[in-house]
Design a protein around this motif. Structure first.
Motif, PDB file in Angstrom:
ATOM      1  N   GLY A   1       0.796  -1.220   0.000  1.00 26.90           N
ATOM      2  CA  GLY A   1       0.000   0.000   0.000  1.00 26.90           C
ATOM      3  C   GLY A   1       0.828   1.270   0.000  1.00 26.90           C
ATOM      4  O   GLY A   1       0.277   2.375   0.001  1.00 26.90           O
ATOM      5  N   LEU A   2       2.147   1.137   0.034  1.00 26.29           N
ATOM      6  CA  LEU A   2       3.013   2.328   0.034  1.00 26.29           C
ATOM      7  C   LEU A   2       3.460   2.655  -1.390  1.00 26.29           C
ATOM      8  O   LEU A   2       3.797   1.747  -2.150  1.00 26.29           O
ATOM      9  N   PRO A   3       3.492   3.929  -1.753  1.00 24.87           N
ATOM     10  CA  PRO A   3       3.842   4.302  -3.139  1.00 24.87           C
ATOM     11  C   PRO A   3       5.342   4.208  -3.407  1.00 24.87           C
ATOM     12  O   PRO A   3       5.992   5.210  -3.673  1.00 24.87           O
ATOM     13  N   LEU A   4       5.884   2.973  -3.328  1.00 21.50           N
ATOM     14  CA  LEU A   4       7.329   2.779  -3.446  1.00 21.50           C
ATOM     15  C   LEU A   4       7.797   2.647  -4.895  1.00 21.50           C
ATOM     16  O   LEU A   4       8.989   2.642  -5.166  1.00 21.50           O
ATOM     17  N   ASP A   5       6.860   2.523  -5.816  1.00 21.78           N
ATOM     18  CA  ASP A   5       7.205   2.533  -7.246  1.00 21.78           C
ATOM     19  C   ASP A   5       6.036   3.175  -7.996  1.00 21.78           C
ATOM     20  O   ASP A   5       5.030   3.546  -7.389  1.00 21.78           O
ATOM     21  N   GLU A   6       6.174   3.316  -9.320  1.00 13.56           N
ATOM     22  CA  GLU A   6       5.174   4.035 -10.104  1.00 13.56           C
ATOM     23  C   GLU A   6       3.797   3.367 -10.030  1.00 13.56           C
ATOM     24  O   GLU A   6       2.772   4.043  -9.897  1.00 13.56           O
ATOM     25  N   GLU A   7       3.786   2.028 -10.083  1.00 13.79           N
ATOM     26  CA  GLU A   7       2.529   1.279 -10.028  1.00 13.79           C
ATOM     27  C   GLU A   7       1.757   1.593  -8.742  1.00 13.79           C
ATOM     28  O   GLU A   7       0.559   1.882  -8.765  1.00 13.79           O
ATOM     29  N   ARG A   8       2.456   1.557  -7.619  1.00 12.79           N
ATOM     30  CA  ARG A   8       1.812   1.816  -6.320  1.00 12.79           C
ATOM     31  C   ARG A   8       1.519   3.305  -6.123  1.00 12.79           C
ATOM     32  O   ARG A   8       0.586   3.673  -5.430  1.00 12.79           O
ATOM     33  N   ARG A   9       2.341   4.155  -6.760  1.00  8.78           N
ATOM     34  CA  ARG A   9       2.078   5.596  -6.673  1.00  8.78           C
ATOM     35  C   ARG A   9       0.748   5.917  -7.360  1.00  8.78           C
ATOM     36  O   ARG A   9      -0.061   6.691  -6.842  1.00  8.78           O
ATOM     37  N   VAL A  10       0.518   5.292  -8.511  1.00  6.42           N
ATOM     38  CA  VAL A  10      -0.754   5.475  -9.224  1.00  6.42           C
ATOM     39  C   VAL A  10      -1.918   5.016  -8.341  1.00  6.42           C
ATOM     40  O   VAL A  10      -2.942   5.704  -8.233  1.00  6.42           O
ATOM     41  N   GLU A  11      -1.772   3.879  -7.671  1.00  2.00           N
ATOM     42  CA  GLU A  11      -2.847   3.365  -6.811  1.00  2.00           C
ATOM     43  C   GLU A  11      -3.141   4.336  -5.661  1.00  2.00           C
ATOM     44  O   GLU A  11      -4.305   4.609  -5.352  1.00  2.00           O
ATOM     45  N   CYS A  12      -2.081   4.830  -5.021  1.00  2.00           N
ATOM     46  CA  CYS A  12      -2.277   5.753  -3.883  1.00  2.00           C
ATOM     47  C   CYS A  12      -2.912   7.068  -4.338  1.00  2.00           C
ATOM     48  O   CYS A  12      -3.796   7.606  -3.664  1.00  2.00           O
ATOM     49  N   LEU A  13      -2.453   7.587  -5.478  1.00  2.00           N
ATOM     50  CA  LEU A  13      -3.025   8.828  -6.005  1.00  2.00           C
ATOM     51  C   LEU A  13      -4.483   8.632  -6.380  1.00  2.00           C
ATOM     52  O   LEU A  13      -5.340   9.474  -6.069  1.00  2.00           O
TER      53      LEU A  13
END
Lengths: 206, 206
Positions: free
Chosen positions: A97-109
């Motif tokens: 759940g942490l935006p540690l890469d682009e894929e997870r950053r998109v999810e968090c945003l």
């Protein structure tokens, strides 16, 4: 599942991923049939075939965040090649759940965009999955306790709330504040988790 | 300070309080000069005298959240009638941000409205006070450590981030979700804080 059904589901997932990227960049309001058609190459007619209406497309896209996070945890656990400890599952569940890469950053945003929309009184309530997540955290902490690996004084039910707050805030803050370093969020989470478990050198937990 | 200046500041604070209530109910966009004039009984002309423009009125109202929280902490500490322990100041600082009564519920709702507005790319960044808050938490934990009252393994800098996440999420969740009981949020925060400090029966912290 028939091939046709698989194809249908795969295309819905493909569209949902495109919706997430669009929502992450421009907010939920940007995800119209027209814009999503432009982004994916599907026609508006095809989108209308795959989704009952625009709201269903948004719901599927929002649910896709959870699916992607879960798939990542499963892959990480499967890569261990042995049964994971409760701590390993918990850490993987927090990291996903942490935006540690682009894929997870998109999810968090995208998730933040849905929260903002819900705050304005519109659409799906993004916290409807919360009881499930809290139950997962609590269950993992209870398993750790049963195996003598939980630190003294940790209350699985209350701690589940602390963990949720921690990963939620670190996720949305990082996603919204481009200057906050992802490594920092990970360090905060790892520091906190470390205080929940006994280390091999510790006396047995009560 | 001259009486005139005091009067000016008192009226700005009075207007700011009314703006907070309005923003908590209807969002930041509702706080126009016209609506605030209706709510307070001041004329639009008076409001234009007290504030340079609408944006300044909003900024003063947002800053008022911090002022009200700080005043509450000071009153609580002063009521002790003796120098407070770092833990007492920390607990008062956390409680002041939780929506445990109507006054604090208004602050949390208004704060969430500003966060939502900032998420849409408009207005003051509501996290500009964050470094100050993190510094306060860290300083209190360091004082506790100097007095031998901090539990083993607590890192003041990383822990400040955990505390901020905890009070922020519990505050906004409660404010946005009318069904979540405030006592629950307080229990989660108290449980977590309890794990940060040594109890009198514990061996000395390292």
């Amino acid at each position: 599942m028939t091939p046709k059904r698989v194809d249908h589901d795969a295309r819905r997932a493909l569209v949902a991923d495109a919706v997430l990227s669009l929502v992450a960049r421009e907010g939920v309001a940007a995800a119209s049939y027209r814009r999503v058609a432009q982004e994916t190459g599907f026609s508006v007619g095809s989108l209308q075939h795959y989704f009952e209406n625009g709201e269903e497309m948004l719901d599927v896209a929002f649910a896709r965040i959870g699916v992607r996070r879960e798939e990542r945890v499963k892959a990480e656990i499967s890569a261990l090649g042995r049964p994971p400890t409760p701590r390993e599952v918990l850490e993987a569940s927090l990291r996903t759940g942490l935006p540690l890469d682009e894929e997870r950053r998109v999810e968090c945003l995208a998730e933040a965009a849905w929260v903002i929309r819900a705050g304005a009184g519109k659409g799906t309530n993004p916290s409807h999955g919360l009881p499930l997540l809290l139950g997962l955290f609590r269950g993992l902490l209870e398993s750790a306790r049963a195996q003598g690996m939980l630190a003294r004084g940790v209350d699985p039910e209350l701690e589940a709330q602390v963990l949720w707050a921690l990963v939620g805030v670190q996720g949305s803050r990082l996603a919204l504040d481009g200057s906050a370093p992802p490594e920092r969020a990970l360090a905060v989470v790892e520091y906190h988790v470390d205080r929940l478990f006994t280390s091999p050198a510790d006396p047995a937990a009560d």
